[in-house]
Design an enzyme around this catalytic site. Sequence first.
Site, PDB file in Angstrom:
ATOM      1  N   GLY A 156      50.136  54.475  34.832  1.00  0.00           N
ATOM      2  CA  GLY A 156      50.070  55.483  35.871  1.00  0.00           C
ATOM      3  C   GLY A 156      48.585  55.515  36.504  1.00  0.00           C
ATOM      4  O   GLY A 156      47.863  54.502  36.453  1.00  0.00           O
ATOM      5  N   ARG A 157      48.193  56.671  37.308  1.00  0.00           N
ATOM      6  CA  ARG A 157      46.963  56.688  37.851  1.00  0.00           C
ATOM      7  C   ARG A 157      45.725  56.676  36.698  1.00  0.00           C
ATOM      8  O   ARG A 157      44.769  55.949  37.114  1.00  0.00           O
ATOM      9  CB  ARG A 157      46.808  58.185  38.356  1.00  0.00           C
ATOM     10  CG  ARG A 157      47.897  58.200  39.639  1.00  0.00           C
ATOM     11  CD  ARG A 157      48.105  59.556  39.990  1.00  0.00           C
ATOM     12  NE  ARG A 157      48.786  60.186  39.205  1.00  0.00           N
ATOM     13  CZ  ARG A 157      49.648  61.129  39.393  1.00  0.00           C
ATOM     14  NH1 ARG A 157      50.073  61.494  40.741  1.00  0.00           N
ATOM     15  NH2 ARG A 157      50.278  61.716  38.514  1.00  0.00           N
ATOM     16  N   ILE A 158      45.907  57.178  35.738  1.00  0.00           N
ATOM     17  CA  ILE A 158      44.969  57.103  34.476  1.00  0.00           C
ATOM     18  C   ILE A 158      44.641  55.717  33.945  1.00  0.00           C
ATOM     19  O   ILE A 158      43.587  55.047  34.034  1.00  0.00           O
ATOM     20  CB  ILE A 158      44.859  58.058  33.732  1.00  0.00           C
ATOM     21  CG1 ILE A 158      44.768  59.487  33.984  1.00  0.00           C
ATOM     22  CG2 ILE A 158      43.658  57.813  32.816  1.00  0.00           C
ATOM     23  CD1 ILE A 158      45.338  60.865  33.259  1.00  0.00           C
ATOM     24  N   ARG A 179      56.883  51.193  32.074  1.00  0.00           N
ATOM     25  CA  ARG A 179      58.433  51.198  32.268  1.00  0.00           C
ATOM     26  C   ARG A 179      58.413  50.319  33.798  1.00  0.00           C
ATOM     27  O   ARG A 179      59.429  49.629  33.783  1.00  0.00           O
ATOM     28  CB  ARG A 179      58.833  52.618  32.609  1.00  0.00           C
ATOM     29  CG  ARG A 179      59.145  53.221  31.364  1.00  0.00           C
ATOM     30  CD  ARG A 179      59.569  54.691  31.726  1.00  0.00           C
ATOM     31  NE  ARG A 179      58.417  55.484  32.445  1.00  0.00           N
ATOM     32  CZ  ARG A 179      58.307  56.447  33.061  1.00  0.00           C
ATOM     33  NH1 ARG A 179      59.463  57.298  32.376  1.00  0.00           N
ATOM     34  NH2 ARG A 179      57.500  56.852  33.588  1.00  0.00           N
ATOM     35  N   ILE A 238      44.626  58.434  24.408  1.00  0.00           N
ATOM     36  CA  ILE A 238      44.211  59.567  25.264  1.00  0.00           C
ATOM     37  C   ILE A 238      45.456  60.238  25.931  1.00  0.00           C
ATOM     38  O   ILE A 238      45.093  60.911  26.867  1.00  0.00           O
ATOM     39  CB  ILE A 238      43.153  59.171  26.313  1.00  0.00           C
ATOM     40  CG1 ILE A 238      43.502  58.237  27.236  1.00  0.00           C
ATOM     41  CG2 ILE A 238      41.808  58.958  25.672  1.00  0.00           C
ATOM     42  CD1 ILE A 238      42.735  58.245  28.653  1.00  0.00           C
ATOM     43  N   ALA A 239      46.593  59.561  25.564  1.00  0.00           N
ATOM     44  CA  ALA A 239      47.718  60.269  26.071  1.00  0.00           C
ATOM     45  C   ALA A 239      48.298  61.468  25.513  1.00  0.00           C
ATOM     46  O   ALA A 239      47.983  62.701  26.101  1.00  0.00           O
ATOM     47  CB  ALA A 239      48.853  59.029  25.827  1.00  0.00           C
ATOM     48  N   ARG A 240      49.142  61.227  24.441  1.00  0.00           N
ATOM     49  CA  ARG A 240      49.524  62.601  23.797  1.00  0.00           C
ATOM     50  C   ARG A 240      49.657  62.244  22.353  1.00  0.00           C
ATOM     51  O   ARG A 240      49.901  61.218  21.972  1.00  0.00           O
ATOM     52  CB  ARG A 240      50.788  63.061  24.385  1.00  0.00           C
ATOM     53  CG  ARG A 240      50.885  63.917  25.494  1.00  0.00           C
ATOM     54  CD  ARG A 240      50.507  65.438  25.334  1.00  0.00           C
ATOM     55  NE  ARG A 240      50.239  66.222  26.556  1.00  0.00           N
ATOM     56  CZ  ARG A 240      49.440  66.065  27.021  1.00  0.00           C
ATOM     57  NH1 ARG A 240      48.152  65.467  27.216  1.00  0.00           N
ATOM     58  NH2 ARG A 240      49.399  67.024  28.404  1.00  0.00           N
ATOM     59  N   GLU A 269      48.556  68.722  16.905  1.00  0.00           N
ATOM     60  CA  GLU A 269      47.411  69.105  17.149  1.00  0.00           C
ATOM     61  C   GLU A 269      47.356  70.803  17.279  1.00  0.00           C
ATOM     62  O   GLU A 269      48.230  71.366  17.849  1.00  0.00           O
ATOM     63  CB  GLU A 269      46.415  68.463  18.443  1.00  0.00           C
ATOM     64  CG  GLU A 269      47.179  68.768  19.601  1.00  0.00           C
ATOM     65  CD  GLU A 269      46.562  67.897  20.790  1.00  0.00           C
ATOM     66  OE1 GLU A 269      46.444  66.418  20.555  1.00  0.00           O
ATOM     67  OE2 GLU A 269      46.333  68.436  21.572  1.00  0.00           O
ATOM     68  N   HIS A 287      41.020  66.502  22.166  1.00  0.00           N
ATOM     69  CA  HIS A 287      41.585  66.529  23.545  1.00  0.00           C
ATOM     70  C   HIS A 287      40.838  67.334  24.701  1.00  0.00           C
ATOM     71  O   HIS A 287      40.894  68.115  25.173  1.00  0.00           O
ATOM     72  CB  HIS A 287      42.937  67.644  23.154  1.00  0.00           C
ATOM     73  CG  HIS A 287      43.851  67.265  24.075  1.00  0.00           C
ATOM     74  ND1 HIS A 287      45.194  67.570  23.879  1.00  0.00           N
ATOM     75  CD2 HIS A 287      43.897  66.943  25.373  1.00  0.00           C
ATOM     76  CE1 HIS A 287      46.159  67.058  24.925  1.00  0.00           C
ATOM     77  NE2 HIS A 287      45.120  66.906  25.939  1.00  0.00           N
ATOM     78  N   ILE A 288      39.798  66.148  24.634  1.00  0.00           N
ATOM     79  CA  ILE A 288      38.488  66.783  25.670  1.00  0.00           C
ATOM     80  C   ILE A 288      38.682  65.559  27.016  1.00  0.00           C
ATOM     81  O   ILE A 288      37.730  65.520  27.733  1.00  0.00           O
ATOM     82  CB  ILE A 288      37.359  66.822  25.153  1.00  0.00           C
ATOM     83  CG1 ILE A 288      36.978  65.603  24.348  1.00  0.00           C
ATOM     84  CG2 ILE A 288      37.320  68.137  24.234  1.00  0.00           C
ATOM     85  CD1 ILE A 288      35.512  65.753  24.107  1.00  0.00           C
TER      86      ILE A 288
HETATM   87  C1  GLV Z   1      45.596  67.020  29.388  1.00  0.00           C
HETATM   88  O1  GLV Z   1      46.011  66.473  28.170  1.00  0.00           O
HETATM   89  C2  GLV Z   1      46.393  67.110  30.566  1.00  0.00           C
HETATM   90  O2  GLV Z   1      47.584  66.584  30.433  1.00  0.00           O
HETATM   91  O3  GLV Z   1      46.028  67.106  31.457  1.00  0.00           O
END
Ligand code: GLV
Length: 326
Positions: A156-158, A179, A238-240, A269, A287-288
């Site tokens: 996606g964008r990130i 996907r 860095i997703a979830r 978490e 989660h920063i």
């Molecule tokens: C951070 O995890 C967000 O979803 O913005």
Amino acid sequence: MSKPRILVARAVFPQTLARLEQHFEVESNQADATWSQPELIARLQGKVGAFTTGTERIDATLLAACPDLKVCANMAVGFNNFDVPAMSARKVLATNTPDVLTETTADFGFALLMATARRICESEHYLRAGQWTKWSYDMFAGAEVHGSTLGILGMGRIGQGIAKRGAHGFGMNVIYHNRSRLTPELEAACKARYVGKEELLKTADHLVLVLPYTAASHHAIGAAEIALMKPTATLVNIARGGIVDDAALAQALKAGRIAAAGLDVFEGEPKVHPDLLTVPNVVLTPHIASATVTTRRAMADLAADNLIGFLVDGKPLTPLNPEVLG
Ligand code: GLV
């Protein structure tokens, strides 16, 4: 006329609160107390709007118990704390904060990749512990970043932001799996090549996870997937939390099955799997990824704009289920 009543479920910037108070009668949580689900439900009674972060669960039970609720504005781009179909069924609008955090989060993804590959945290702990008594030729020798193969799962964008940093800034060979495939124009802009998931796992020197958490992505990276990765590879999430099987990852790191990992998100978490806390070859952050002052302000502003836009003007900026607007 009385103002609409809303709940701000977590502590927020005082400026955000002041802005919301211009339009709404606000109950807030500036002490940032941790509310149980029954307490959240109790506090939502009579409220038409909720300012949430990614930590409040908005599900069918809560919605049934809070019949006045019309909108929940998440100060996060991820929204796996929302049961969006249940919200749509009750005509409750859901909003999130896309775009404003893309570049900042991509910066952090790249920082975590660098810290992981180049063993920055591990070597810093060694130095602080007074263990550095002499230089040696292989001390904290890590993995090359420039010119290596960057794999991105979730484009996606990130993901695209990370791809651009890798391809244009570090001359990396970028491969991705998603996907759906990007358009040829977007692939060219990211200098990224689409591959199957297995090829991604087998080929990447550095694998970055940026896919949304869903039932389908639960444990998308577990023991079987890690077994396909190169023993010299690094993994960044860095997703979830929940996308990686943290127990399997800790085991793999301990066994040297992959070189290292960088994790900003964790299953369950703020609890962290105890085995991750004891392995040296993992960088752990709380989660920063979107946490710069500017970006967090922009996220808070957008969440507030969504509440004001919907409840005052009938026009939310970034709705997730626009069908409820009729
Ligand atoms: C951070 O995890 C967000 O979803 O913005």
